[in-house]
Design a protein around this motif. Structure first.
Motif, PDB file in Angstrom:
ATOM      1  N   ARG A 215      -5.475  -8.558 109.786  1.00  0.00           N
ATOM      2  CA  ARG A 215      -6.144  -8.699 108.492  1.00  0.00           C
ATOM      3  C   ARG A 215      -6.562  -7.341 107.936  1.00  0.00           C
ATOM      4  O   ARG A 215      -6.472  -7.095 106.727  1.00  0.00           O
ATOM      5  N   LEU A 216      -7.018  -6.455 108.821  1.00  0.00           N
ATOM      6  CA  LEU A 216      -7.394  -5.111 108.385  1.00  0.00           C
ATOM      7  C   LEU A 216      -6.197  -4.393 107.767  1.00  0.00           C
ATOM      8  O   LEU A 216      -6.318  -3.754 106.711  1.00  0.00           O
ATOM      9  N   LEU A 217      -5.044  -4.515 108.410  1.00  0.00           N
ATOM     10  CA  LEU A 217      -3.843  -3.877 107.876  1.00  0.00           C
ATOM     11  C   LEU A 217      -3.468  -4.460 106.517  1.00  0.00           C
ATOM     12  O   LEU A 217      -3.127  -3.728 105.583  1.00  0.00           O
ATOM     13  N   ALA A 218      -3.526  -5.790 106.410  1.00  0.00           N
ATOM     14  CA  ALA A 218      -3.136  -6.442 105.159  1.00  0.00           C
ATOM     15  C   ALA A 218      -4.121  -6.146 104.036  1.00  0.00           C
ATOM     16  O   ALA A 218      -3.725  -5.981 102.878  1.00  0.00           O
ATOM     17  N   ASP A 219      -5.411  -6.055 104.370  1.00  0.00           N
ATOM     18  CA  ASP A 219      -6.430  -5.855 103.338  1.00  0.00           C
ATOM     19  C   ASP A 219      -6.549  -4.399 102.898  1.00  0.00           C
ATOM     20  O   ASP A 219      -6.689  -4.112 101.709  1.00  0.00           O
ATOM     21  N   GLU A 220      -6.506  -3.478 103.859  1.00  0.00           N
ATOM     22  CA  GLU A 220      -6.827  -2.089 103.535  1.00  0.00           C
ATOM     23  C   GLU A 220      -5.658  -1.120 103.711  1.00  0.00           C
ATOM     24  O   GLU A 220      -5.681  -0.027 103.146  1.00  0.00           O
ATOM     25  N   GLY A 221      -4.658  -1.502 104.502  1.00  0.00           N
ATOM     26  CA  GLY A 221      -3.569  -0.576 104.765  1.00  0.00           C
ATOM     27  C   GLY A 221      -2.397  -0.700 103.821  1.00  0.00           C
ATOM     28  O   GLY A 221      -1.718   0.291 103.518  1.00  0.00           O
ATOM     29  N   VAL A 222      -2.139  -1.909 103.333  1.00  0.00           N
ATOM     30  CA  VAL A 222      -0.926  -2.155 102.551  1.00  0.00           C
ATOM     31  C   VAL A 222      -1.079  -1.758 101.089  1.00  0.00           C
ATOM     32  O   VAL A 222      -0.179  -1.148 100.498  1.00  0.00           O
ATOM     33  N   ASN A 223      -2.209  -2.086 100.480  1.00  0.00           N
ATOM     34  CA  ASN A 223      -2.365  -1.849  99.040  1.00  0.00           C
ATOM     35  C   ASN A 223      -2.158  -0.394  98.629  1.00  0.00           C
ATOM     36  O   ASN A 223      -1.460  -0.124  97.641  1.00  0.00           O
ATOM     37  N   PRO A 224      -2.747   0.579  99.333  1.00  0.00           N
ATOM     38  CA  PRO A 224      -2.473   1.969  98.929  1.00  0.00           C
ATOM     39  C   PRO A 224      -1.005   2.349  99.074  1.00  0.00           C
ATOM     40  O   PRO A 224      -0.498   3.172  98.301  1.00  0.00           O
ATOM     41  N   LEU A 225      -0.304   1.749 100.036  1.00  0.00           N
ATOM     42  CA  LEU A 225       1.125   2.021 100.168  1.00  0.00           C
ATOM     43  C   LEU A 225       1.887   1.492  98.961  1.00  0.00           C
ATOM     44  O   LEU A 225       2.813   2.139  98.456  1.00  0.00           O
ATOM     45  N   VAL A 226       1.495   0.308  98.509  1.00  0.00           N
ATOM     46  CA  VAL A 226       2.146  -0.275  97.335  1.00  0.00           C
ATOM     47  C   VAL A 226       1.898   0.597  96.110  1.00  0.00           C
ATOM     48  O   VAL A 226       2.806   0.841  95.307  1.00  0.00           O
ATOM     49  N   ARG A 227       0.673   1.100  95.975  1.00  0.00           N
ATOM     50  CA  ARG A 227       0.372   1.971  94.831  1.00  0.00           C
ATOM     51  C   ARG A 227       1.193   3.257  94.899  1.00  0.00           C
ATOM     52  O   ARG A 227       1.708   3.734  93.880  1.00  0.00           O
ATOM     53  N   ALA A 228       1.312   3.817  96.101  1.00  0.00           N
ATOM     54  CA  ALA A 228       2.088   5.045  96.251  1.00  0.00           C
ATOM     55  C   ALA A 228       3.555   4.805  95.923  1.00  0.00           C
ATOM     56  O   ALA A 228       4.193   5.605  95.230  1.00  0.00           O
ATOM     57  N   ALA A 229       4.090   3.684  96.414  1.00  0.00           N
ATOM     58  CA  ALA A 229       5.504   3.386  96.177  1.00  0.00           C
ATOM     59  C   ALA A 229       5.784   3.126  94.707  1.00  0.00           C
ATOM     60  O   ALA A 229       6.878   3.425  94.209  1.00  0.00           O
ATOM     61  N   ALA A 230       4.804   2.572  93.996  1.00  0.00           N
ATOM     62  CA  ALA A 230       5.005   2.258  92.581  1.00  0.00           C
ATOM     63  C   ALA A 230       5.218   3.519  91.748  1.00  0.00           C
ATOM     64  O   ALA A 230       5.848   3.474  90.689  1.00  0.00           O
TER      65      ALA A 230
ATOM     66  N   LEU B 163      -1.583   7.782 100.509  1.00  0.00           N
ATOM     67  CA  LEU B 163      -1.115   7.803 101.892  1.00  0.00           C
ATOM     68  C   LEU B 163      -2.250   8.136 102.854  1.00  0.00           C
ATOM     69  O   LEU B 163      -2.292   7.627 103.978  1.00  0.00           O
ATOM     70  N   ALA B 164      -3.189   8.976 102.425  1.00  0.00           N
ATOM     71  CA  ALA B 164      -4.349   9.281 103.267  1.00  0.00           C
ATOM     72  C   ALA B 164      -5.203   8.030 103.463  1.00  0.00           C
ATOM     73  O   ALA B 164      -5.674   7.743 104.579  1.00  0.00           O
ATOM     74  N   GLU B 165      -5.399   7.262 102.382  1.00  0.00           N
ATOM     75  CA  GLU B 165      -6.178   6.024 102.477  1.00  0.00           C
ATOM     76  C   GLU B 165      -5.494   5.024 103.406  1.00  0.00           C
ATOM     77  O   GLU B 165      -6.137   4.401 104.261  1.00  0.00           O
ATOM     78  N   ALA B 166      -4.183   4.870 103.241  1.00  0.00           N
ATOM     79  CA  ALA B 166      -3.436   3.945 104.098  1.00  0.00           C
ATOM     80  C   ALA B 166      -3.462   4.409 105.547  1.00  0.00           C
ATOM     81  O   ALA B 166      -3.617   3.601 106.470  1.00  0.00           O
ATOM     82  N   ASN B 167      -3.337   5.708 105.748  1.00  0.00           N
ATOM     83  CA  ASN B 167      -3.307   6.236 107.115  1.00  0.00           C
ATOM     84  C   ASN B 167      -4.647   6.036 107.812  1.00  0.00           C
ATOM     85  O   ASN B 167      -4.698   5.739 109.012  1.00  0.00           O
ATOM     86  N   ASP B 168      -5.748   6.180 107.070  1.00  0.00           N
ATOM     87  CA  ASP B 168      -7.071   5.945 107.659  1.00  0.00           C
ATOM     88  C   ASP B 168      -7.207   4.492 108.111  1.00  0.00           C
ATOM     89  O   ASP B 168      -7.726   4.208 109.201  1.00  0.00           O
TER      90      ASP B 168
END
Length: 594
Positions: A115-130, A156-161
């Motif tokens: 859940r942590l990955l889905a809530d906090e890790g994925v969204n910044p990756l989606v923003r970066a990819a966009a 990417l820093a936010e996702a990596n954290d």
């Protein structure tokens, strides 16, 4: 009458006891059924999240068409459902039940990490990819636009954290107390989490390292060692061909080339002080010949030695040292297409054979060989930095080379090297066993020729606890084979066999094989072809190492085994770092037979 009344009371009491027992059993069965049913639902939800995660990854990388937003929503639906089920009162209460509890605890913890990955890790990756396209890596007029890469850094820093926090939580999950089916499922999910965190960490590091090495902050000079796998060194192969790459503001140029012949006579003494393990295992020549700077498996040492030698003999300032090999060049040619080098059309299919074998037969004079290698390097560089290269294919080639340890990077500035540290690109084994014990298998040619085009390497590793005191045992077995033709002494050029110039009979292959153990371990024993091995031992950066020498005629093999005693309580998977050879070495993990 008294006896009848007493008997009646006993029957009533017995009936009541039976009712209580039956009621308790019914409640227990209902409780168990509830937990089993909920557990199956959790497994279904987390298992269903796996293909969604992979599809989301491929979509973000441009490999699949799809809606990232829809995939993220589907992923969160699965992870939220698993989280809610594993946090209801009955589940939490059952975690305190012996035997059953640890299994439920492990599943709950996995759901929390997911859940942590889905809530906090994925969204910044989606923003970066966009805001990023693979074509951003395209070279236009000899330059790469660095701004889109730099713009990705905050997301990417936010996702990596978030990924790092998830990895830390995952590391605390105790699977040793779970039963087989639960353990298998949890370990599979933990493997996916580790894969995700590793990928994001690589993206984060790349977003910082690439602009640095492409001259974001000003001119930068990188020395490239093109390692020849036909003459093995611990890091890959002899560094007989070198190139100087300069970069500024994303514009890249091939500023110069050299061969080992351009360095003139060897240095009278090491250009930099060598530590005792390096001197005892590899000799002073590691610091005296440019061809031998990578005898050591520690690429930070290789980088510093190569930097010093170039600056003293060729001149200029070197900011970084990178090692590659012809196998990587063949991967790059898959992205660029064939290039013409003199009369030879160099392709991804023939590059390795041409560069590591055929050139020596075509050009007997070493000076002509050097000229061909220089022309090949120029042609590949022009293709990689040209307008026709496919950026996505180029990235895939570099990723593949990195995974196979065919790329090593050392930066002179520590603030730059931090983005390489801890990755396979650094060419440095971990300083501790916190991520699990790691072994090292490194080969150095002693023939003084190019016979490793005809050799094969197999590596088997095993680990486990055999001793009553809980100290683990680690075992590495290396099988090395000379597959040269039987008439190699006469059918192959002297430049390939060595012609006996270094005391090795033509056709035979002399090799130094060093096996490194985990940090803090000790060597328990070593055998070569079933007999006690005679060799050189040392402690190199906290790791025990034992090195032997083999001499093989065509068709012969040598089997070398070293066994280590580790440190009690070590956890994590057993891994092994191996010298990258011509062919991808088959590394097999075996069950330890005590």
């Amino acid at each position: 009458m008294v006896n009848m009344a007493a008997s009646h009371r006993v029957r009533r009491r017995s009936a009541w006891v039976r009712l209580v027992i039956l009621g308790g059993i019914s409640i227990l069965l209902l409780w168990s059924g509830w937990i089993v049913a909920r557990g199956l639902i959790v497994r279904e939800q987390l298992t269903a999240a796996e293909p969604i995660t992979r599809e989301l990854r491929d979509t973000l990388l441009g490999a699949h068409d799809g809606s990232p937003a829809e995939l993220v929503a589907a992923l969160r639906q699965r992870t939220d459902a698993a989280f809610e089920i594993t946090h209801d009162p009955i589940w939490n209460l059952t975690e305190h039940v012996p035997w059953v509890g640890p299994n439920l605890t492990a599943v709950r913890q996995v759901s929390e990490v997911a859940r942590l990955l889905a809530d906090e890790g994925v969204n910044p990756l989606v923003r970066a990819a966009a805001n990023f396209e693979p074509d951003s890596f395209a070279v236009v007029d000899g330059a790469i636009d660095l701004s889109p890469i730099i713009a990705m850094q905050p997301e990417l820093a936010e996702a990596n954290d978030a990924m790092s926090a998830a990895a830390t939580s995952a590391a605390g999950i105790d699977v040793d107390t779970t039963i087989g089916p639960v353990r298998d499922s949890v370990e599979k999910l933990l493997g996916l989490i580790d894969e995700a965190t590793s990928s994001v960490d690589s993206l984060y590091r790349t977003s910082h390292l690439l602009p640095i090495m492409l001259g974001e902050d000003g001119p930068r000079s990188t020395l490239v060692l093109v390692q020849n796998n036909a003459e093995l060194r611990a890091a890959g192969g002899v560094s007989g061909a070198l190139a100087l790459i300069t970069a500024s503001g994303g514009k890249v140029d091939l500023a110069g080339q050299a061969s080992s012949r351009d360095f003139g006579a060897h240095f009278d003494s090491p250009v930099l002080p060598l530590d005792d393990p390096t001197r005892s295992l590899f000799g002073d020549i590691a610091g005296e010949y440019i061809q031998d700077v990578n005898l050591t498996p520690w690429f930070d040492t290789t980088g510093q030695l190569a930097q010093a030698m170039w600056q003293q003999r060729i001149g200029g300032t070197i900011d970084a040292v990178v090692a590659v090999d012809p196998v990587l060049l063949s991967y790059l040619l898959e992205a660029t297409g064939p290039v013409q080098v003199g009369e030879v059309l160099l392709t991804s299919e023939n590059a390795v054979a041409v560069l590591l074998s055929e050139t020596y037969a075509r050009y007997p004079d070493p000076a002509d060989q050097d000229a061909f290698f220089a022309a090949a390097a120029q042609a590949v560089f022009s293709a990689v930095t040209g307008p026709d290269v496919e950026p996505k294919a180029l990235v895939e080639a570099l990723v593949r080379g990195g995974e196979e340890r065919r790329i090593r990077i050392w930066n002179a500035r520590e603030e730059d090297q931090q983005y390489v540290a801890g990755t396979t690109l650094s060419g440095i084994l971990p300083s501790d066993n916190s991520d699990g014990p790691e072994l090292g298998v490194y080969l150095n040619d002693g023939t003084g020729a190019k016979m490793n085009y005809y050799t094969d390497l197999e590596v088997d590793v095993a680990g486990g606890v055999c001793r009553a005191d809980g100290i683990p045992t680690y075992r590495a077995t290396v099988t090395f084979t000379n597959n040269a033709p039987a008439d190699a002494a006469t059918s192959l050029p002297d430049y390939v066999t060595g012609g006996g110039d270094f005391g090795i009979e033509p056709g035979k292959v002399k090799t130094l094989i060093a096996i490194y153990g985990p940090v803090g371990a000790i060597v328990q024993g070593a055998t070569l072809d079933g007999e006690e091995a005679i060799g050189t031992g040392a402690i190199d950066r906290g790791r025990p190492v034992f090195q032997v020498s083999t001499l093989l005629a065509p068709g012969e093999s040598a089997t070398y085994t070293v066994e280590f005693a580790g440190v009690a309580g070590e956890k994590g998977p057993l891994t092994v770092d191996v010298t990258p050879t011509l062919n991808q070495t088959e590394t097999r993990h075996r069950s330890l037979v005590c």
